[in-house]
Design a protein around this motif. Structure first.
Motif, short mmCIF file in Angstrom:
data_model
loop_
_atom_site.label_atom_id
_atom_site.label_comp_id
_atom_site.label_asym_id
_atom_site.label_seq_id
_atom_site.Cartn_x
_atom_site.Cartn_y
_atom_site.Cartn_z
N TRP A 83 12.27 -5.29 37.31
CA TRP A 83 13.30 -4.53 36.58
C TRP A 83 13.25 -4.79 35.07
O TRP A 83 13.66 -3.97 34.27
CB TRP A 83 14.71 -4.77 37.14
CG TRP A 83 15.15 -6.21 37.21
CD1 TRP A 83 15.19 -6.98 38.33
CD2 TRP A 83 15.63 -7.05 36.14
NE1 TRP A 83 15.65 -8.25 38.03
CE2 TRP A 83 15.93 -8.31 36.70
CE3 TRP A 83 15.83 -6.86 34.76
CZ2 TRP A 83 16.42 -9.38 35.93
CZ3 TRP A 83 16.32 -7.93 34.00
CH2 TRP A 83 16.61 -9.15 34.58
N TYR A 112 15.93 -0.24 32.22
CA TYR A 112 16.56 -1.47 31.73
C TYR A 112 16.33 -1.61 30.23
O TYR A 112 17.25 -1.90 29.46
CB TYR A 112 16.01 -2.69 32.47
CG TYR A 112 16.49 -4.00 31.89
CD1 TYR A 112 17.78 -4.47 32.16
CD2 TYR A 112 15.68 -4.76 31.04
CE1 TYR A 112 18.24 -5.66 31.61
CE2 TYR A 112 16.13 -5.95 30.48
CZ TYR A 112 17.41 -6.39 30.76
OH TYR A 112 17.87 -7.56 30.20
N ARG A 126 18.43 1.13 28.30
CA ARG A 126 19.87 1.16 28.54
C ARG A 126 20.59 -0.12 28.13
O ARG A 126 21.74 -0.08 27.70
CB ARG A 126 20.16 1.48 30.00
CG ARG A 126 19.86 2.92 30.39
CD ARG A 126 20.32 3.20 31.81
NE ARG A 126 21.75 2.99 31.96
CZ ARG A 126 22.30 2.36 33.00
NH1 ARG A 126 21.56 1.88 33.97
NH2 ARG A 126 23.61 2.20 33.07
N GLU A 147 24.02 0.42 26.30
CA GLU A 147 25.23 0.20 27.10
C GLU A 147 25.09 -1.09 27.92
O GLU A 147 25.04 -1.05 29.15
CB GLU A 147 25.49 1.40 28.01
CG GLU A 147 24.23 1.99 28.62
CD GLU A 147 24.52 3.03 29.70
OE1 GLU A 147 25.65 3.08 30.21
OE2 GLU A 147 23.60 3.79 30.03
N ASN A 161 27.57 -1.83 30.90
CA ASN A 161 27.35 -1.07 32.13
C ASN A 161 26.16 -1.62 32.91
O ASN A 161 26.22 -1.76 34.13
CB ASN A 161 27.10 0.41 31.82
CG ASN A 161 28.36 1.11 31.34
OD1 ASN A 161 29.47 0.63 31.58
ND2 ASN A 161 28.19 2.23 30.65
N VAL A 162 25.08 -1.91 32.18
CA VAL A 162 23.87 -2.41 32.85
C VAL A 162 24.17 -3.75 33.52
O VAL A 162 23.82 -3.98 34.68
CB VAL A 162 22.71 -2.53 31.84
CG1 VAL A 162 21.51 -3.23 32.48
CG2 VAL A 162 22.31 -1.15 31.33
N SER A 181 27.05 -4.92 34.47
CA SER A 181 27.97 -4.69 35.58
C SER A 181 27.22 -4.20 36.81
O SER A 181 27.45 -4.66 37.93
CB SER A 181 29.04 -3.68 35.14
OG SER A 181 29.78 -3.25 36.26
N GLU A 182 26.28 -3.27 36.60
CA GLU A 182 25.47 -2.77 37.72
C GLU A 182 24.64 -3.88 38.34
O GLU A 182 24.30 -3.84 39.52
CB GLU A 182 24.53 -1.65 37.24
CG GLU A 182 25.25 -0.34 36.95
CD GLU A 182 24.39 0.61 36.12
OE1 GLU A 182 23.15 0.47 36.12
OE2 GLU A 182 24.97 1.50 35.46
N MET A 183 24.28 -4.90 37.53
CA MET A 183 23.48 -6.01 38.04
C MET A 183 24.37 -7.12 38.59
O MET A 183 23.89 -8.19 38.94
CB MET A 183 22.56 -6.54 36.93
CG MET A 183 21.55 -5.49 36.49
SD MET A 183 20.48 -6.03 35.13
CE MET A 183 19.17 -6.87 36.04
N GLY A 184 25.67 -6.86 38.63
CA GLY A 184 26.59 -7.80 39.26
C GLY A 184 27.25 -8.79 38.32
O GLY A 184 27.89 -9.74 38.75
N GLU A 236 30.05 -9.09 35.63
CA GLU A 236 31.21 -8.48 34.96
C GLU A 236 31.64 -9.40 33.82
O GLU A 236 31.87 -10.59 34.03
CB GLU A 236 32.37 -8.31 35.94
CG GLU A 236 32.08 -7.38 37.11
CD GLU A 236 31.95 -5.91 36.71
OE1 GLU A 236 32.35 -5.56 35.58
OE2 GLU A 236 31.43 -5.13 37.54
N THR A 248 21.28 -11.74 32.46
CA THR A 248 21.76 -10.71 33.39
C THR A 248 22.49 -11.32 34.57
O THR A 248 22.87 -10.62 35.51
CB THR A 248 20.58 -9.87 33.92
OG1 THR A 248 19.61 -10.76 34.50
CG2 THR A 248 19.93 -9.08 32.80
#
Ligand code: FE
Length: 203
Positions: free
Chosen positions: A122, A128, A131, A135, A138-139, A141-144, A146, A194
């Motif tokens: 990735w 990756y 983005r 952002e 968002n990226v 958050s999508e990878m877990g 927060e 990440t």
């Protein structure tokens, strides 16, 4: 950020050779694709990042080393006994309350391999790379991962001339742990930015 000049990679031919070898070995039934995947995962997630994990654990337990690491990482990592070749000067960026760091190579896939091993697929993904700059929240958050709403996110763009590694924050509940024990908490993703280190209850 560096220009395209000097941003060369020599791994393409090796990748092709590895793929050809893998194809032959699986076709002949010598090894299974699953076994190859397991070895790759081991190098990506456990063996590869061990050097980086030892650097982080030392920084967590030795404030003077931490200061030297943040001042001049290229020199400071030389104090840790390990088999490692830095491919380029290194900068270590520390996470702290209110500030989260994340590393990318927008141009291709430059990565501190001497510390983190083989880069995950990735990391080389164009999605990756583009983005996470535009952002990052968002990226992540999508990878877990927060982040608290008010936190600042700093994105560091690696290049052939300079590599970055994140110094994650030491998790709670391991105050009396040795550096050797702490290293097991340090994940590859926590050093890319990440992810977070494991909690003591997670190992
Ligand atoms: Fe690159």
């Amino acid at each position: 950020m560096s220009g395209n000049g000097g941003h060369k990679h020599s791994h393409s031919e090796n990748e092709l050779r590895a793929e050809a070898l893998e194809a032959v070995l699986t076709e002949k039934g010598i090894v299974t694709a699953e076994a190859i995947e397991a070895v790759i995962r081991l190098f990506e997630e456990d063996i590869g990042p061990m050097n980086g994990a030892r650097v982080v654990a030392r920084a967590w337990t030795d404030p003077a080393f931490r200061a030297r690491l943040l001042d001049d990482a290229t020199t400071a990592v030389g104090e840790i006994e390990m088999v490692m070749i830095l491919e380029a000067p290194l900068v270590v960026v520390p996470n702290e309350p209110g500030v989260h760091n994340v590393v990318v190579c927008t141009l291709c896939s430059c990565y501190p391999s001497g510390l983190l091993g083989i880069s995950p697929s990735w990391y080389k993904d164009p999605a990756y790379r583009s983005r996470v700059v535009r952002e990052p929240r968002n990226v992540l958050s999508e990878m877990g991962l927060e982040l608290e709403p008010g936190w600042e996110v700093r994105v560091w763009d690696s290049s052939a001339e300079l590599r970055y590694m994140v110094l994650p924050e030491r998790p709670p509940g391991c105050d009396d742990w040795s550096a050797e024990r702490l290293a097991a908490l340090v994940t590859r993703d926590s050093m890319i930015g990440t992810g977070r280190p494991r909690l003591p209850s997670e190992i």
